[in-house]
Design an enzyme around this catalytic site. Structure first.
Site, short mmCIF file in Angstrom:
data_model
loop_
_atom_site.label_atom_id
_atom_site.label_comp_id
_atom_site.label_asym_id
_atom_site.label_seq_id
_atom_site.Cartn_x
_atom_site.Cartn_y
_atom_site.Cartn_z
N SER A 1 0.83 -1.19 0.00
CA SER A 1 0.00 0.00 0.00
C SER A 1 0.87 1.25 0.00
CB SER A 1 -0.85 -0.02 1.27
OG SER A 1 -1.44 1.25 1.47
N TYR B 1 -1.93 -1.04 10.70
CA TYR B 1 -2.16 -1.59 9.36
C TYR B 1 -0.97 -1.30 8.44
CZ TYR B 1 -3.74 -1.70 4.51
OH TYR B 1 -3.81 -1.92 3.16
N LYS C 1 2.09 -3.77 6.49
CA LYS C 1 2.48 -3.78 5.07
C LYS C 1 3.98 -3.58 4.94
CE LYS C 1 -1.51 -4.58 3.25
NZ LYS C 1 -1.79 -5.91 2.71
P1 NAD Z 1 -11.05 -6.91 0.91
O1 NAD Z 1 -11.29 -6.91 2.37
O2 NAD Z 1 -12.21 -6.68 0.00
O3 NAD Z 1 -10.33 -8.28 0.48
C1 NAD Z 1 -9.48 -9.00 1.33
C2 NAD Z 1 -9.97 -10.44 1.37
O4 NAD Z 1 -9.12 -11.22 2.21
C3 NAD Z 1 -11.39 -10.57 1.93
O5 NAD Z 1 -12.16 -11.35 1.04
C4 NAD Z 1 -11.19 -11.27 3.27
O6 NAD Z 1 -12.29 -12.10 3.59
C5 NAD Z 1 -9.93 -12.07 3.02
N1 NAD Z 1 -9.11 -12.39 4.19
C6 NAD Z 1 -8.67 -11.55 5.18
N2 NAD Z 1 -7.90 -12.24 6.06
C7 NAD Z 1 -7.85 -13.52 5.60
C8 NAD Z 1 -7.20 -14.69 6.06
N3 NAD Z 1 -6.46 -14.71 7.18
N4 NAD Z 1 -7.36 -15.84 5.36
C9 NAD Z 1 -8.10 -15.85 4.23
N5 NAD Z 1 -8.74 -14.78 3.75
C10 NAD Z 1 -8.61 -13.63 4.43
O7 NAD Z 1 -9.89 -5.84 0.61
P2 NAD Z 1 -9.30 -5.31 -0.76
O8 NAD Z 1 -9.60 -3.86 -0.86
O9 NAD Z 1 -9.68 -6.21 -1.88
O10 NAD Z 1 -7.75 -5.43 -0.43
C11 NAD Z 1 -6.96 -6.52 -0.87
C12 NAD Z 1 -5.53 -6.32 -0.38
O11 NAD Z 1 -5.05 -5.07 -0.89
C13 NAD Z 1 -5.42 -6.23 1.14
O12 NAD Z 1 -4.22 -6.91 1.54
C14 NAD Z 1 -5.31 -4.74 1.41
O13 NAD Z 1 -4.60 -4.47 2.59
C15 NAD Z 1 -4.54 -4.28 0.18
N6 NAD Z 1 -4.77 -2.84 -0.14
C16 NAD Z 1 -6.04 -2.36 -0.28
C17 NAD Z 1 -6.24 -1.00 -0.53
C18 NAD Z 1 -7.63 -0.43 -0.66
O14 NAD Z 1 -7.78 0.78 -0.50
N7 NAD Z 1 -8.67 -1.23 -0.97
C19 NAD Z 1 -5.15 -0.13 -0.66
C20 NAD Z 1 -3.86 -0.65 -0.54
C21 NAD Z 1 -3.69 -2.03 -0.26
N1 UFG Z 2 -12.35 11.62 3.10
C1 UFG Z 2 -13.35 12.52 3.42
N2 UFG Z 2 -14.53 12.02 3.90
C2 UFG Z 2 -14.75 10.69 4.06
C3 UFG Z 2 -13.72 9.79 3.72
C4 UFG Z 2 -12.53 10.29 3.25
O1 UFG Z 2 -13.18 13.72 3.30
O2 UFG Z 2 -15.84 10.31 4.52
C5 UFG Z 2 -11.08 12.15 2.53
C6 UFG Z 2 -9.86 11.82 3.38
O3 UFG Z 2 -9.66 12.79 4.36
C7 UFG Z 2 -8.76 11.77 2.32
C8 UFG Z 2 -9.49 11.26 1.07
O4 UFG Z 2 -10.88 11.51 1.29
O5 UFG Z 2 -8.30 13.07 2.06
C9 UFG Z 2 -9.29 9.77 0.82
O6 UFG Z 2 -9.60 9.05 2.01
P1 UFG Z 2 -9.81 7.46 2.01
O7 UFG Z 2 -10.24 7.08 3.39
O8 UFG Z 2 -10.71 7.06 0.88
O9 UFG Z 2 -8.37 6.89 1.66
P2 UFG Z 2 -6.95 7.09 2.36
O10 UFG Z 2 -6.08 7.80 1.38
O11 UFG Z 2 -7.10 7.67 3.70
O12 UFG Z 2 -6.46 5.57 2.53
C10 UFG Z 2 -6.65 4.58 1.51
C11 UFG Z 2 -6.85 3.22 2.18
C12 UFG Z 2 -5.56 2.79 2.86
C13 UFG Z 2 -4.45 2.82 1.86
C14 UFG Z 2 -4.32 4.17 1.21
C15 UFG Z 2 -3.30 4.10 0.11
O13 UFG Z 2 -7.90 3.28 3.12
O14 UFG Z 2 -5.72 1.47 3.34
O15 UFG Z 2 -5.57 4.57 0.64
O16 UFG Z 2 -3.04 5.34 -0.44
F1 UFG Z 2 -3.30 2.50 2.49
#
Ligand code: NAD
Ligand code: UFG
Length: 331
Positions: free
Chosen positions: A124, A148, A152
């Protein structure tokens, strides 16, 4: 290739399963469904016409996961499984360290034991902390503000050390920026449990009338209009980035940003959403959210040069596809 996808029922995982199948790969999904539903894989079947072998297994439980490795001969794997809610990680640090670190270690151990040397990992942009934008892969990582983010950064180190010690092991560490959007069919997308933390699902739920109004967290940042700037990336582009990473794996651990390189402020995103979907999103400005940074966007040229991948979809498609999924979603 025959690919194991952990967390494949989740948001990014399910879109990546679609892209893998479209590129001719075969896929097996392992997920404990802690943050997803099995119906996501029924939707993947509707899109691709393919049944996806599924194991309801927790990746931290080595004996259970080993059965999956025994039943299949994988060429590579993509590790999405993990807990991802920043705020929750502050409240439940042990659950986050345990789940995200043990899953990575168990998976890496089994991958090496079974000769699965292609390993793609979900990291991330949060690992950059409050560095100077744009974030490039060579920056020294600053401490993140939450457990979190630490999981990572630590997982990156664990996998890098494993690759150093085993010359056959090829690891791609993908640092995602802010994934939004949904598959163009509207069949799969992001459906967070409870009140969304992230901006786009909050916006779609306000547009649908499920939530009253958006709270914009601060308008006094040093940005174009004072609101937070992020690099939003369409989830289908992100999924394709995984296929590119898998196809270009080479020995050692290699880090890639997956972002567009373009920053968008909260108010710019709200305006784009209203325009793209001809719908109003009421909002109010409130205090900054603790732990937020002003700006986060990628220097995205390394993935283009080395993986031949760039994000293609712009903010209008992101807003349109997010809304299409939310309108369809019965949740
Ligand atoms: P998500 O929660 O939709 O998907 C994660 C999946 O992993 C879920 O289906 C959950 O049930 C499963 N899971 C969690 N722990 C598990 C375990 N111990 N064993 C088996 N399954 C398990 O999230 P996502 O947005 O699809 O994210 C996928 C990956 O990308 C995650 O590792 C997350 O940290 C990373 N990531 C997400 C974002 C974001 O903003 N969505 C940003 C950066 C990184
Ligand atoms: N924001 C609002 N109102 C809301 C939600 C968010 O104003 O209700 C703003 C936040 O302050 C920020 C922007 O929208 O400025 C984006 O916020 P998000 O919560 O959508 O995303 P973040 O950038 O905080 O974090 C996300 C994921 C993290 C990941 C990161 C990677 O949640 O897990 O992006 O860049 F690590």
């Amino acid at each position: 290739m025959h690919i194991l996808v952990t967390g494949g029922a989740g948001y990014i995982g399910s879109h990546t399963v679609v892209s893998l199948i479209e590129e001719g790969h075969s896929v097996v999904v392992v997920d404990n469904l802690s943050n997803s539903q099995l119906s996501a894989l029924d939707s993947v079947k509707k899109i691709t016409g393919k049944d996806i072998p599924f194991y309801h297994v927790d990746v931290t439980v080595e004996s259970e996961l080993e059965k999956v490795f025994q039943a299949h001969s994988f060429d590579g794997l993509i590790h999405f499984a993990g807990l991802k809610a920043v705020g929750e990680s502050v409240e439940k640090p042990l659950a986050y360290y345990y789940n995200n670190l043990v899953s990575t270690m168990v998976l890496a151990k089994l991958a090496q034991a079974y000769g699965v040397n292609r390993f793609v990992f979900s990291s991330s942009a949060t690992v950059y902390g409050d560095n100077q934008v744009p974030f490039h892969e060579g920056l020294d990582l600053l401490p993140t503000t939450n457990p979190y983010g630490e999981t990572k950064a630590m997982s990156e180190r664990i996998l890098s050390d494993a690759a150093k010690a085993n010359p056959n092991f090829a690891v791609s560490i993908l640092r995602y920026f802010n994934p939004v959007g949904a598959h163009e069919s509207g069949l799969i997308g992001e459906s967070p449990n409870g009140i969304p933390n992230n901006l786009m699902p909050f916006v779609t739920q306000v547009a649908k009338g499920k939530l009253k109004q958006l709270r914009v967290f601060g308008n006094d940042y040093d940005t174009v209009d004072g609101t937070g700037v992020r690099d939003y990336i369409h989830v289908v582009d992100l999924a394709e980035g995984h296929v590119a990473a898998l196809n270009h794996l080479t020995e050692g651990a290699h880090i890639f940003n997956l972002g567009t390189g373009k920053g968008t402020s909260v108010l710019e995103l709200v305006e784009a959403f209203e325009k793209a979907n001809e719908i109003e999103v009421p909002y109010e400005i409130v205090d900054r959210r603790p732990g937020d940074i002003a700006s986060c966007y990628a220097e995205a040229s390394k993935a283009k040069k080395e993986l031949g991948w760039t994000a293609k979809k712009g903010i209008v498609e992101m807003c349109r596809d997010s809304w299409k999924f939310e309108k369809n979603f019965q949740g």
